[in-house]
Design a protein around this motif. Structure first.
Motif, PDB file in Angstrom:
ATOM      1  N   VAL A 129      34.988  42.457  46.053  1.00 57.80           N
ATOM      2  CA  VAL A 129      34.833  43.775  45.448  1.00 57.80           C
ATOM      3  C   VAL A 129      36.059  44.105  44.610  1.00 57.80           C
ATOM      4  CG1 VAL A 129      34.634  46.237  45.920  1.00 57.80           C
ATOM      5  CG2 VAL A 129      33.273  44.634  47.212  1.00 57.80           C
ATOM      6  N   TYR A 142      30.413  41.059  34.140  1.00 51.36           N
ATOM      7  CA  TYR A 142      30.806  40.268  35.308  1.00 51.36           C
ATOM      8  C   TYR A 142      31.393  41.138  36.397  1.00 51.36           C
ATOM      9  CZ  TYR A 142      30.263  36.030  32.574  1.00 51.36           C
ATOM     10  OH  TYR A 142      29.759  35.015  31.821  1.00 51.36           O
ATOM     11  N   GLY A 143      32.233  42.079  35.996  1.00 54.92           N
ATOM     12  CA  GLY A 143      32.829  42.964  36.983  1.00 54.92           C
ATOM     13  C   GLY A 143      31.758  43.722  37.746  1.00 54.92           C
ATOM     14  N   LEU A 144      30.794  44.250  37.013  1.00 54.76           N
ATOM     15  CA  LEU A 144      29.718  44.991  37.659  1.00 54.76           C
ATOM     16  C   LEU A 144      28.878  44.068  38.540  1.00 54.76           C
ATOM     17  CD1 LEU A 144      28.519  47.476  34.914  1.00 54.76           C
ATOM     18  CD2 LEU A 144      29.666  47.981  37.064  1.00 54.76           C
ATOM     19  N   VAL A 154      38.122  41.991  43.288  1.00 54.62           N
ATOM     20  CA  VAL A 154      38.151  41.100  42.120  1.00 54.62           C
ATOM     21  C   VAL A 154      37.221  41.634  41.034  1.00 54.62           C
ATOM     22  CG1 VAL A 154      37.525  38.818  41.265  1.00 54.62           C
ATOM     23  CG2 VAL A 154      38.798  39.036  43.389  1.00 54.62           C
ATOM     24  N   GLY A 155      36.030  42.040  41.463  1.00 56.84           N
ATOM     25  CA  GLY A 155      35.076  42.588  40.502  1.00 56.84           C
ATOM     26  C   GLY A 155      35.634  43.828  39.829  1.00 56.84           C
ATOM     27  N   LEU A 156      36.260  44.659  40.616  1.00 57.74           N
ATOM     28  CA  LEU A 156      36.852  45.873  40.082  1.00 57.74           C
ATOM     29  C   LEU A 156      37.912  45.547  39.039  1.00 57.74           C
ATOM     30  CD1 LEU A 156      37.128  48.944  40.300  1.00 57.74           C
ATOM     31  CD2 LEU A 156      38.870  48.580  42.034  1.00 57.74           C
ATOM     32  N   PHE A 209      43.056  43.099  44.789  1.00 54.67           N
ATOM     33  CA  PHE A 209      43.302  42.314  43.588  1.00 54.67           C
ATOM     34  C   PHE A 209      43.257  43.155  42.322  1.00 54.67           C
ATOM     35  CE2 PHE A 209      43.800  38.308  45.381  1.00 54.67           C
ATOM     36  CZ  PHE A 209      42.955  38.215  46.464  1.00 54.67           C
ATOM     37  N   GLU A 222      33.313  41.041  30.354  1.00 56.70           N
ATOM     38  CA  GLU A 222      34.075  41.426  31.538  1.00 56.70           C
ATOM     39  C   GLU A 222      33.414  42.566  32.283  1.00 56.70           C
ATOM     40  OE1 GLU A 222      37.801  42.119  29.713  1.00 56.70           O
ATOM     41  OE2 GLU A 222      38.637  40.216  30.408  1.00 56.70           O
ATOM     42  N   ILE A 223      32.902  43.512  31.537  1.00 61.65           N
ATOM     43  CA  ILE A 223      32.266  44.651  32.199  1.00 61.65           C
ATOM     44  C   ILE A 223      31.048  44.171  32.974  1.00 61.65           C
ATOM     45  CG2 ILE A 223      30.999  46.784  31.798  1.00 61.65           C
ATOM     46  CD1 ILE A 223      32.870  47.361  29.491  1.00 61.65           C
ATOM     47  N   LEU A 275      29.815  41.370  40.070  1.00 60.92           N
ATOM     48  CA  LEU A 275      30.553  41.083  41.290  1.00 60.92           C
ATOM     49  C   LEU A 275      30.515  42.264  42.248  1.00 60.92           C
ATOM     50  CD1 LEU A 275      33.697  39.145  40.062  1.00 60.92           C
ATOM     51  CD2 LEU A 275      31.900  38.316  41.540  1.00 60.92           C
ATOM     52  N   MET A 276      30.739  43.436  41.745  1.00 58.77           N
ATOM     53  CA  MET A 276      30.812  44.577  42.650  1.00 58.77           C
ATOM     54  C   MET A 276      29.429  44.991  43.149  1.00 58.77           C
ATOM     55  SD  MET A 276      33.701  46.975  40.928  1.00 58.77           S
ATOM     56  CE  MET A 276      33.802  48.051  42.346  1.00 58.77           C
ATOM     57  N   VAL A 285      38.173  42.924  37.145  1.00 62.28           N
ATOM     58  CA  VAL A 285      37.560  42.451  35.910  1.00 62.28           C
ATOM     59  C   VAL A 285      36.929  43.609  35.143  1.00 62.28           C
ATOM     60  CG1 VAL A 285      35.745  40.994  34.971  1.00 62.28           C
ATOM     61  CG2 VAL A 285      37.142  40.167  36.840  1.00 62.28           C
ATOM     62  N   LEU A 286      36.248  44.475  35.881  1.00 65.55           N
ATOM     63  CA  LEU A 286      35.595  45.620  35.258  1.00 65.55           C
ATOM     64  C   LEU A 286      36.615  46.499  34.539  1.00 65.55           C
ATOM     65  CD1 LEU A 286      33.004  47.324  34.943  1.00 65.55           C
ATOM     66  CD2 LEU A 286      33.604  48.465  37.067  1.00 65.55           C
ATOM     67  N   ILE A 331      27.663  42.429  45.550  1.00 68.78           N
ATOM     68  CA  ILE A 331      28.273  42.426  46.878  1.00 68.78           C
ATOM     69  C   ILE A 331      27.920  43.678  47.652  1.00 68.78           C
ATOM     70  CG2 ILE A 331      30.457  42.671  48.058  1.00 68.78           C
ATOM     71  CD1 ILE A 331      30.338  39.958  47.465  1.00 68.78           C
TER      72      ILE A 331
END
Lengths: 326, 291, 251
Positions: free
Chosen positions: B98, A285-287, B100-102, B37, A282-283, A289-290, B104-105, A293
């Motif tokens: 952004v 993927y989250g990173l 969504v990513g946050l 989100f 998760e960490i 994604l952020m 999940v993170l 972008i």
């Protein structure tokens, strides 16, 4: 690649032949990974139609994949249908349901679409878990592998022989759709619906089409996923799965068919290594994604295209003809 | 009859939480035209901050709430400054991604310390039931409703009477206009996020005694808060509050009279139903688009 | 007056928003090959009226006819298919796509028109039409350039290309002169006449830059507070007392 047109045209064939050759000597685990990569290419292309090209922020892709997977699994084991029939049906069932999601997209404000589809996705998982009579709930369902000329196609290599042609076909289809007026209509509604309408595009019809198409790919991907794993459970198709889908499209590059491929290749290999460490997944993927972008909004393909490593993608058939005109 | 009222109070208690979540969503949406989100995860963060304050620092309930709210606000401001400001002008898909990513993170980060067990937060009161007019009611529920109500009132006063509140309202109406009159919109955005996060964190601490604590708890509240906001038309504060109560009560009644299995998904049905019948929510107005 | 059949007709068009009457019983008849200017002070309702003709704003009452056919109930995309196209005040192109892709969108309706035969032929024919219109506008060399790398003037031309590539019967231009220098306005004026004479399209143009309208229009319609206060050839309108009062206040 830009400067070597023959390389560009040969590359897909070379790739396919290489994969076929490699599969003769690969061990089962590696083959399984290759199968997953191809499946996620299909999934990524499907999501890219919807999210990348048409700009519809919908959260139902993983749930639709689940619907496809369950359709394929249930049809082969509980109804006794052959996988050759069950697979296209998974696509069709998912497409019909996906087109149903287009209805809210047309009527409501953009902000609602994401959360409605998220609610819908949760609803699907809930149904898969609780409708024990049909889906067997959390016990899961397995899938019966198909026969080809009397030969039972079981095992990772046989799965590869099924997955590869389907992937190639769906990639080709995607290229044809995107390079047509349909693909251009997708991007038109992404940017500005009013302008699209003023150019003769029926937004309602285009949205329905892209939702159905995207869902079809998700469904087929789901059916093949069930084949590759041999056994599926509801929990696989929740938010974690969806996050992977988003990451593939964002990392590879929205608005690019190559992006779906690259994203799938990079990110599919990752979860296998981190299979037991959900937090770490998760960490990452989250990173991804952020950071992607924020720093590389066009994904990996952005710089690759800029440096000529990847060819341009223009949504018009045979556009290179115009280049040669000078 | 007795059963009904107990359910009603429980529904209102949950509903006030959903109302708070809705408020946070609407706040950010009105200012920056994007759905956050990660809001559910902010609630989750608040709950875990409160939990840690109680378990590790042995702070009493009230101080845990304060700690969660303050840290939550800080978190919101940091998120806005670091992640959001860079992309604030880009395509709405970028913005949404952004958040969504946050989300999940944050889930991943929470899972490292708290993922192993499901935690619980003890209630603020020793007594389990209080009997009012012959009806058993949980004091925790009453406390939740009371605190949520005070928060709503405090917010109202804030927007109405403080300088910052007025600036926020101005910026919500028109960003360019606000800049023209000298409002530092960057600060307003940061404050909006901080405020929304504070509300979310507060909701988290209030939710903690009523719910189980686990890293994935946020999604549930996000969806229900969204259902509440949608009912209210995504525009107004009173709409969000009424929406929250409706969702909370309907959910409880469904659970009490139909089946607990359906309780989880009743909010989903509400969302889908309302949006099909009244695409602008119960209180919303049709927005006109300008090209 | 000339006995020519009317191409675009608006009859008693009224548009209300809540309690406000934005357009009050406005009628207009445009003949083929005409360049019609639509002017009026701010808030006169010209943009609303204009948007109603292109199908983006519903009428409260009245009707609109295109080539004799009643299009009042037609949604915007059907009107586009019927040959009514428009441009927008701010350039609305797909920034990361090429000029080719953007202009091809203007030909969407030729792909969705009935007839399954010769699919591949349509794409090639469409691309040829794009090349042709770009040559007409002088930006043929930019066909494969991404729009975000064009100059502002080239972007505006691309938008016009998209609007005219399908050879529409009527072209609605929404403040095309906004932000242009006087030389550029002059160039735009010449383009308007070329469009009328060489590309065979009838034009309705909403504009604030009066010089463009008065120099290049065949007829001018003036709105004020939602009502039509004057209509005629540019000289008549410029000398019309009511128009002067509307624009300049009491004399």
């Amino acid at each position: 690649m830009e400067r070597l047109p023959w390389l560009r045209r040969l590359f897909p064939f070379v790739l396919i032949l290489a994969l076929l050759a490699a599969s003769q000597v690969m061990d089962n685990y590696l083959q399984y990974i290759v199968n997953l990569v191809l499946i996620y290419v299909i999934i990524g292309i499907g999501l890219n139609f919807l999210l990348g090209f048409a700009g519809q922020f919908a959260f139902a892709h993983a749930a639709l994949m689940g619907i496809g997977a369950y359709t394929a699994a249930l049809l082969t084991t509980r109804v006794g249908l052959s996988f050759w029939l069950a697979l296209p049906l998974s696509g069709v069932v998912a497409a019909v349901i996906g087109a149903g999601a287009a209805l809210p997209a047309m009527r409501m404000r953009r902000v609602y679409l994401a959360l409605v589809t998220l609610a819908f996705a949760q609803l699907i998982i809930w149904v898969l878990i609780n409708w024990n009579a049909v889906t067997l709930g959390t016990d899961g369902v397995d899938l019966r592998a198909p026969y080809l000329f009397g030969w039972r196609m079981r095992g990772d290599r046989n799965t590869f022989y099924i997955v590869l042609p389907v992937t190639v076909f769906l990639y080709w289809l995607a290229r044809r759709v995107l390079e047509s007026h349909v693909g251009r209509a997708f991007i038109a509604i992404r940017e500005n619906e009013i302008v699209a309408r003023s150019n003769g595009i029926s937004v309602a019809w285009t949205k329905t089409l892209v939702f159905a198409l995207s869902a079809f790919y998700a469904g087929i991907g789901g059916g093949l996923y069930a084949l590759a794993l041999g056994f599926i459970v509801p929990d696989s198709f929740g938010l974690g799965q969806l996050t992977l889908h988003f990451s593939i499209v964002v990392l590879g590059g929205m608005l690019s068919l190559y992006g779906a491929v690259i994203g799938a290749v990079v990110l599919t290999t990752l979860p296998e290594f981190l299979r037991d460490v959900q937090a770490l997944q998760e960490i990452i993927y989250g990173l991804v994604l952020m950071v992607v972008i924020l720093v590389m909004p066009q994904g990996i393909v952005g710089p690759l295209k800029r440096f000529g490593i990847l060819p341009r993608e223009v949504l018009a058939r045979n556009w290179r003809r115009l280049e040669r005109r000078g | 009859m007795v059963n009904l009222l107990t359910l009603l109070v429980a529904g209102l208690a949950n509903g006030s939480l959903y109302a708070l979540v809705a408020l946070g969503l609407v706040l950010i949406y009105k200012t920056q035209d994007v759905v956050n989100f990660a809001h559910g995860e902010i609630l989750m963060a608040g709950a875990f901050i409160g939990f840690s304050a109680y378990t590790f620092l042995h702070l009493p309930y009230g101080w845990s709430l304060v700690a969660a709210v303050l840290l939550g606000g800080l978190l919101g401001a940091v998120i806005e400054r670091v992640a959001f400001r860079r992309v604030a002008n880009q395509h709405h898909i970028t913005l949404a991604m952004v958040t969504v990513g946050l989300s999940v993170l944050m889930k991943g980060l929470a899972r490292i310390p708290f993922g192993r067990d499901i935690n619980t937060y003890p209630p603020a009161f020793k007594a389990d039931r209080v009997v009012l007019w012959g009806i058993p009611i949980s004091p925790q529920h009453l406390l939740t409703i009371a605190m949520a109500a005070s928060l709503a009132v405090a917010l109202y006063l804030f927007f109405r009477f403080t300088a910052l509140g007025k600036k926020m309202r101005a910026t919500q109406q028109t960003i360019v206009g606000a800049q023209l009159v000298g409002i530092n919109t960057g600060n307003v955005f940061a404050s909006t996020w901080a405020l929304a996060a504070m509300i979310g964190a507060a909701a988290g601490v209030l939710a903690a005694p009523l719910s189980l604590l686990y890293p994935d708890m946020g999604t549930n509240f996000l969806l229900k808060g969204f259902a509440a906001a949608v009912l209210g038309g995504f525009e107004s504060v009173p709409g969000a509050i009424v929406g929250g109560f409706i969702v909370g009560v309907v959910e409880m009644l469904f659970g009490g009279f139909v089946s607990t299995v359906f309780q989880q998904v009743s909010a989903f049905f509400i969302i889908i139903l309302v949006l099909f019948l009244k695409p602008d929510g119960l209180f919303g107005r049709r927005a006109l688009a300008r090209v | 007056m000339t006995g020519r059949p009317v191409l675009l007709e608006a009859r008693d068009v009224t548009i209300r928003f809540g309690g406000l009457v934005a357009v009050d019983s406005v009628s207009m008849a445009i003949v083929p090959g005409e360049v019609r200017g639509l002017i009026g002070p701010n808030g006169a309702g010209k943009t609303t009226f204009f948007n109603a003709i292109s199908g983006l704003v519903p009428l409260s009452s009245g009707l609109i006819r295109l080539g004799g056919e009643d299009i009042t109930a037609l949604p915007a995309h059907r009107r586009a298919a019927a040959g009514l196209r428009r441009t927008f005040q701010s350039v609305q192109l797909l920034p990361q796509q090429t000029v080719l892709e953007n202009v091809l969108i203007g030909l969407h309706t030729s792909f969705t028109a009935p007839g399954w035969r010769d699919r591949r032929g349509r794409e090639a024919a469409a691309q040829a039409q794009v090349e042709h219109v770009l040559a007409f506008l002088g930006i043929a060399a930019r066909i494969l350039t991404p729009v975000n790398r064009l100059t502002f003037a080239e972007q505006r031309l691309t938008e016009i290309a998209r609007a005219i590539v399908s050879r529409p019967r009527v072209l609605l231009l929404d403040e095309p002169a906004a932000g242009l220098s006087p030389t550029e306005v002059e160039g735009l004026g010449e383009l308007l006449h070329r469009l009328r004479d060489e590309w065979d399209v009838t034009i309705l143009l909403v504009e604030h830059v009066l010089s463009l309208v008065l120099n290049r229009s065949d007829r001018v319609t003036v709105l004020e507070n939602g009502r039509l206060i004057a209509e005629g050839c540019p000289e008549e309108v410029a000398n019309n007392r009511a128009v002067q009062v509307a624009y300049m206040g009491v004399e």
